[in-house]
Design an enzyme around this catalytic site. Structure first.
Site, PDB file in Angstrom:
ATOM      1  N   HIS A  81     -14.323  13.968   6.951  1.00  0.00           N
ATOM      2  CA  HIS A  81     -13.462  12.776   6.918  1.00  0.00           C
ATOM      3  C   HIS A  81     -13.414  12.088   5.554  1.00  0.00           C
ATOM      4  O   HIS A  81     -12.378  11.607   5.120  1.00  0.00           O
ATOM      5  CB  HIS A  81     -13.927  11.783   7.989  1.00  0.00           C
ATOM      6  N   ASP A  96      -3.296  14.406  15.376  1.00  0.00           N
ATOM      7  CA  ASP A  96      -4.372  14.181  14.406  1.00  0.00           C
ATOM      8  C   ASP A  96      -5.255  13.018  14.845  1.00  0.00           C
ATOM      9  O   ASP A  96      -4.819  11.872  14.857  1.00  0.00           O
ATOM     10  CB  ASP A  96      -3.758  13.885  13.029  1.00  0.00           C
ATOM     11  N   TYR A 103     -12.272   7.506  15.182  1.00  0.00           N
ATOM     12  CA  TYR A 103     -11.205   6.708  15.808  1.00  0.00           C
ATOM     13  C   TYR A 103     -11.594   6.300  17.239  1.00  0.00           C
ATOM     14  O   TYR A 103     -10.983   5.408  17.809  1.00  0.00           O
ATOM     15  CB  TYR A 103      -9.876   7.476  15.892  1.00  0.00           C
TER      16      TYR A 103
END
Ligand code: A2P
Length: 270
Positions: free
Chosen positions: A107, A44, A49
């Site tokens: 998100h 994931d 990120y």
């Protein structure tokens, strides 16, 4: 490995590996490589990120056939509209160096989620994404999206760990056939100091982390622990050889706040 089945028939491992805040690319590649070697088959990540390339490299390096690995990435808030979602998806695909994504999530419930969802629905129909979903959506966000969408979300990924049950959202998802995924299943490590959980861990001769993960997967919620430590990566995966009693499941559910909650307070106001 145990799997859950999404509402479109796609199978997803019930335990995955999360790479939030692994900012160092070498460290991220090593962690994902170690996780794949330890048996994890769900990775994931997210565009935000900044480590999709490292994840892609680790997958290649593992030599594990692509179809055996379930890859999730997420669309960041600034790209959440129809046009940008299509571009952002292609960027993620390129960075991961993959032909398709198993699960693509919005998100956070901000910006033009309807436009983003339409774009994701089209990519899903083209076969470039095997399943689509959302992250950090509370009940009212889900209701709003579901009031005007052709395909309903298959997954909602939320913060979920002992002491942070998200009862209302989990019940809503179960009722509507949406699989819940738990981010920070170990409460970012903070709840691993909890004395009550330590007592349960001692009883089962397991680590507190294993108790947290078992409590999650035993509810058919998908757990996504993060670690850069090889021994922890391995031991966090060893949660399929024991079962918590119903009584202990309930005790953990009702234990009350256990320290960390990273939930964004703005989510409820959106
Ligand atoms: P590290 O990455 O240094 O191993 P979460 O998945 O809830 O966000 O928690 C991640 C945090 O918990 C990280 O700081 C990670 O540290 C730590 N962690 C992960 N697994 C374990 C474990 N088995 N025991 C102790 N801490 C752990």
């Amino acid at each position: 490995m145990k799997y859950v089945t999404l509402n479109n028939g796609v199978k997803m491992p019930i335990l995955g590996f999360g790479v939030f805040q692994i900012d160092d690319m070498k460290e991220c590649e090593e962690a994902v490589y170690n996780a794949l070697k330890a048996g994890y088959r769900l990775i994931d990540t997210a565009a935000s990120y900044g480590n999709e390339e490292a994840v892609g490299r680790a997958i290649k390096r593992s030599g594990i056939p692509r179809e055996e690995i379930f890859v999730t990435t997420k669309l960041w808030v600034s790209d959440a509209n129809y046009e940008k979602a299509k571009l952002a998806f292609e960027t993620s695909l390129k960075k991961l160096d993959l032909e398709y994504i198993d699960l693509y999530l919005i998100h956070q419930p901000f910006n033009d989620v309807y436009g983003a969802w339409r774009a994701m629905t089209e990519l899903y129909k083209e076969g470039k994404i095997k399943a689509i979903g959302v992250s950090n959506f509370l009940v009212h966000h889900l209701e709003e999206l579901m009031s005007d969408c052709e395909i309903k979300p298959m997954v909602d990924q939320i913060e979920f760990h002992p002491g942070h049950n998200q009862k209302e959202t989990v019940e809503f998802c179960k009722k509507h056939g949406i699989v819940v995924e738990a981010w920070s299943p170990l409460g970012r490590g903070v709840i691993l100091e909890n004395e009550f959980l330590a007592g349960i861990a001692q009883k089962y001769n397991k680590t507190i982390a294993q108790i947290c993960l078992r409590w999650i997967i035993q509810q058919e919620v998908v757990a996504l622990p993060k670690s850069v430590t090889p021994e922890r990566i391995k031991s966090n995966f060893e949660v399929f050889n024991f079962e918590l009693s119903e009584e202990d499941m309930d005790k953990i559910t009702n234990m009350g706040p256990a320290g960390y909650t990273g939930s964004d307070p703005n989510l409820g106001r959106y």
